[in-house]
Design an enzyme around this catalytic site. Structure first.
Site, PDB file in Angstrom:
ATOM      1  N   LYS A 101     -37.363 -51.103  -6.486  1.00  0.00           N
ATOM      2  CA  LYS A 101     -36.235 -50.226  -6.127  1.00  0.00           C
ATOM      3  C   LYS A 101     -35.428 -49.847  -7.378  1.00  0.00           C
ATOM      4  O   LYS A 101     -35.094 -48.681  -7.602  1.00  0.00           O
ATOM      5  CB  LYS A 101     -35.338 -50.938  -5.111  1.00  0.00           C
ATOM      6  CG  LYS A 101     -33.974 -50.334  -4.914  1.00  0.00           C
ATOM      7  CD  LYS A 101     -34.039 -49.021  -4.173  1.00  0.00           C
ATOM      8  CE  LYS A 101     -32.733 -48.271  -4.268  1.00  0.00           C
ATOM      9  NZ  LYS A 101     -32.712 -47.056  -3.476  1.00  0.00           N
ATOM     10  N   CYS A 110     -26.229 -44.610  -6.757  1.00  0.00           N
ATOM     11  CA  CYS A 110     -27.521 -45.275  -6.936  1.00  0.00           C
ATOM     12  C   CYS A 110     -27.998 -45.195  -8.374  1.00  0.00           C
ATOM     13  O   CYS A 110     -28.135 -46.202  -9.053  1.00  0.00           O
ATOM     14  CB  CYS A 110     -28.550 -44.633  -6.022  1.00  0.00           C
ATOM     15  SG  CYS A 110     -27.942 -44.501  -4.345  1.00  0.00           S
TER      16      CYS A 110
HETATM   17  N1  SAJ Z   1     -29.377 -34.998 -11.553  1.00  0.00           N
HETATM   18  C1  SAJ Z   1     -29.429 -34.277 -12.745  1.00  0.00           C
HETATM   19  N2  SAJ Z   1     -30.579 -33.625 -13.068  1.00  0.00           N
HETATM   20  C2  SAJ Z   1     -31.663 -33.652 -12.256  1.00  0.00           C
HETATM   21  C3  SAJ Z   1     -31.627 -34.405 -11.057  1.00  0.00           C
HETATM   22  C4  SAJ Z   1     -30.461 -35.077 -10.719  1.00  0.00           C
HETATM   23  O1  SAJ Z   1     -28.460 -34.216 -13.509  1.00  0.00           O
HETATM   24  O2  SAJ Z   1     -32.659 -33.016 -12.621  1.00  0.00           O
HETATM   25  C5  SAJ Z   1     -28.134 -35.721 -11.195  1.00  0.00           C
HETATM   26  C6  SAJ Z   1     -27.476 -35.188  -9.918  1.00  0.00           C
HETATM   27  O3  SAJ Z   1     -26.662 -34.084 -10.184  1.00  0.00           O
HETATM   28  C7  SAJ Z   1     -26.686 -36.401  -9.480  1.00  0.00           C
HETATM   29  C8  SAJ Z   1     -27.545 -37.587  -9.936  1.00  0.00           C
HETATM   30  O4  SAJ Z   1     -28.456 -37.050 -10.890  1.00  0.00           O
HETATM   31  O5  SAJ Z   1     -25.443 -36.469 -10.151  1.00  0.00           O
HETATM   32  C9  SAJ Z   1     -28.326 -38.263  -8.847  1.00  0.00           C
HETATM   33  O6  SAJ Z   1     -28.834 -37.340  -7.914  1.00  0.00           O
HETATM   34  P1  SAJ Z   1     -30.288 -37.448  -7.253  1.00  0.00           P
HETATM   35  O7  SAJ Z   1     -30.434 -36.322  -6.302  1.00  0.00           O
HETATM   36  O8  SAJ Z   1     -31.313 -37.565  -8.307  1.00  0.00           O
HETATM   37  O9  SAJ Z   1     -30.304 -38.853  -6.510  1.00  0.00           O
HETATM   38  P2  SAJ Z   1     -29.370 -39.631  -5.449  1.00  0.00           P
HETATM   39  O10 SAJ Z   1     -28.445 -40.524  -6.189  1.00  0.00           O
HETATM   40  O11 SAJ Z   1     -28.787 -38.715  -4.433  1.00  0.00           O
HETATM   41  O12 SAJ Z   1     -30.503 -40.526  -4.704  1.00  0.00           O
HETATM   42  C10 SAJ Z   1     -31.321 -41.394  -5.468  1.00  0.00           C
HETATM   43  C11 SAJ Z   1     -32.790 -41.128  -5.112  1.00  0.00           C
HETATM   44  N3  SAJ Z   1     -33.674 -41.802  -6.057  1.00  0.00           N
HETATM   45  C12 SAJ Z   1     -34.671 -41.161  -6.717  1.00  0.00           C
HETATM   46  O13 SAJ Z   1     -34.883 -39.974  -6.583  1.00  0.00           O
HETATM   47  C13 SAJ Z   1     -35.527 -41.988  -7.612  1.00  0.00           C
HETATM   48  C14 SAJ Z   1     -33.046 -41.620  -3.698  1.00  0.00           C
HETATM   49  O14 SAJ Z   1     -34.409 -41.477  -3.353  1.00  0.00           O
HETATM   50  C15 SAJ Z   1     -32.629 -43.094  -3.568  1.00  0.00           C
HETATM   51  O15 SAJ Z   1     -32.847 -43.606  -2.268  1.00  0.00           O
HETATM   52  C16 SAJ Z   1     -31.151 -43.166  -3.861  1.00  0.00           C
HETATM   53  O16 SAJ Z   1     -30.958 -42.735  -5.219  1.00  0.00           O
HETATM   54  C17 SAJ Z   1     -30.683 -44.591  -3.617  1.00  0.00           C
HETATM   55  O17 SAJ Z   1     -30.081 -44.856  -2.540  1.00  0.00           O
HETATM   56  O18 SAJ Z   1     -30.964 -45.484  -4.424  1.00  0.00           O
END
Ligand code: SAJ
Length: 411
Positions: free
Chosen positions: A211, A265
């Site tokens: 995880k 996360c």
């Molecule tokens: N972000 C970027 N650039 C990107 C992708 C995301 O700057 O190309 C930023 C987003 O703006 C945001 C942050 O990253 O601030 C996180 O966003 P996210 O959509 O990547 O993820 P979360 O936090 O909503 O959810 C994540 C997911 N993990 C992965 O994709 C590996 C989700 O599947 C998990 O279940 C979740 O964390 C969790 O609960 O741990």
């Protein structure tokens, strides 16, 4: 082979509540437990106290059918799922106090043969610690594989994306990390109640690290994109074009830079690895530092733009406060932090815009409509790529300075 007629889900937050509702929707009687009386009362009226697409309709259905009820005290069930938060204490050290409290509170109701599942994101070894706390409270029960009578324990982390929780709970593969093989077999049977894809068996420690690994992988990749954005800016190169070009390589897939990494996360979990193995997790730590440093870099850019207007107090429109596009979630949001910090500096009039929040104020910031902000501002700081902002025409931002952290105008 194994029967789960009634389960108890402890912690009715972003993960526990949808999980409880989905089990209830699949014919399992669910007792949802939360320390917040307010959350319990809201849920019992068939409504969610968190925002997640389709959750309200699902809750209404399962509360009305009697399959889900919420309360502040646990009661005996065939399986218990703990989904409480794991915050930090000290310097990014995971604090397991809520898991410990939940385990000790459950202990009196656990009977021989019950299954105890930890869903909260935890450092390696935490599931074994949970078993230890239960055995301390109940020396009459020893976990499977131990002496005496048996209860069963496993770590089954969730991996759902906020905004797609109800879909991903069912469609994503699920990791099942039992303390023993028998624990895994029972936990697998439980999740098979609703998981359509695979429930893959491993051991508890591997599931715990898996995880953390998933979110660290994403953090490291976002850090690469964020570092590129700073490098490209210094070299006067458009980073969005740069990434699009590099991604035409068949084995390159660079993510998108932004204002920083938010949410509860990705900005948190990698620290659990760093805390467990500080000398070895060098890249993971650096990625965290790169991503955590990005908001200050954006603030520096805004200050520069403010100075370049030559005005005493120009007006700056900060577009987006949520931690990612098209949600209202402000947890660990870099956009919110940036806007608050700029607002506190008194070097500009800050207009904060968040189309997903319908209050007049958020965290001490007065909210403005997008059209007012576009009309009145000298500088536009695009912090989150919400769909409303993608519809802004170039004419509406002509003659304004632009800091576009998500590249919706610069792409
Ligand atoms: N972000 C970027 N650039 C990107 C992708 C995301 O700057 O190309 C930023 C987003 O703006 C945001 C942050 O990253 O601030 C996180 O966003 P996210 O959509 O990547 O993820 P979360 O936090 O909503 O959810 C994540 C997911 N993990 C992965 O994709 C590996 C989700 O599947 C998990 O279940 C979740 O964390 C969790 O609960 O741990």
């Amino acid at each position: 082979m194994y029967k789960f007629e009634k389960i108890c889900v402890v912690g009715l937050g972003y993960i526990g509540l949808p999980t409880a509702a989905v089990f209830a929707d699949h014919g399992v009687r669910v007792v949802g437990v939360d320390v917040s009386q307010k959350a319990v009362d809201t849920i019992n009226t068939g409504k969610a106290h968190i925002v997640e697409p389709d959750l309200d309709a699902l809750l209404k259905r399962v509360v009305e059918s009697g399959f889900l009820k919420a309360q502040t005290k646990a009661e005996n069930a065939d399986a218990y799922i703990i989904a409480v938060p794991t915050p930090f204490k000290g310097d990014h050290e995971p604090d397991l106090k809520y898991i410990e409290a939940a385990t000790r509170a459950l202990a009196p109701t656990v009977k021989e043969g019950d299954l105890l599942i930890l869903e909260s994101t935890v450092p390696p070894g935490a599931t074994e610690q949970m078993v230890g706390w239960l055995e301390e409270e109940r020396p009459d029960l020893k976990s499977a594989g131990g002496a005496g009578t048996a209860f069963y324990a496993a770590h089954c982390p969730e991996r759902v994306l906020p905004g797609r929780v109800l879909i991903e709970l069912i469609e994503n593969d699920r990791l099942i990390g039992g303390i023993t093989d028998e624990c895994s077999a029972r936990a697998q049977a439980l999740y098979k109640t609703f998981v359509k894809s695979e429930c893959v068996i491993t051991n508890a420690r591997t599931a715990e690290l898996a995880k953390l690994t998933e979110n660290s992988f994403r953090d490291v990749n976002i850090a690469f994109a964020n570092e590129l954005s700073i490098i490209a800016d210094k070299l006067d190169i458009n980073v969005w074009e740069l990434i699009a070009l590099a991604n035409r390589h068949p084995r390159v897939n660079i993510l998108q830079p932004g204002a920083g990494v938010g949410g509860h996360c990705i900005a948190v979990d990698p620290w659990f690895i760093v805390d467990a193995v500080p000398n070895e997790a060098r890249l993971i730590r650096t990625a965290r530092e790169v991503n955590d440093g990005k908001p200050q870099w954006v603030i520096g850019k805004v200050k520069q733009a403010i100075a370049e207007t030559g005005k005493d107090k120009p007006t700056v429109a900060c577009l987006g406060l949520a931690f990612k596009p098209d949600i209202d979630d402000l947890r660990e949001s870099p956009a919110l932090d940036i806007t608050k910090e700029l607002n506190g500096m008194s070097i500009a009039n800050i207009l904060a815009v968040e189309p997903n929040i319908h209050d007049t104020e958020v965290g001490g910031l007065e909210l403005t409509t997008l059209s007012t902000a576009l009309d009145q501002s000298d500088i536009i700081v695009l912090l989150v790529d919400h769909k409303e902002f993608k519809e802004i025409s170039l004419g509406q931002i002509a003659n304004k300075a632009l800091i576009d952290t998500r590249g919706i105008f610069e792409k």
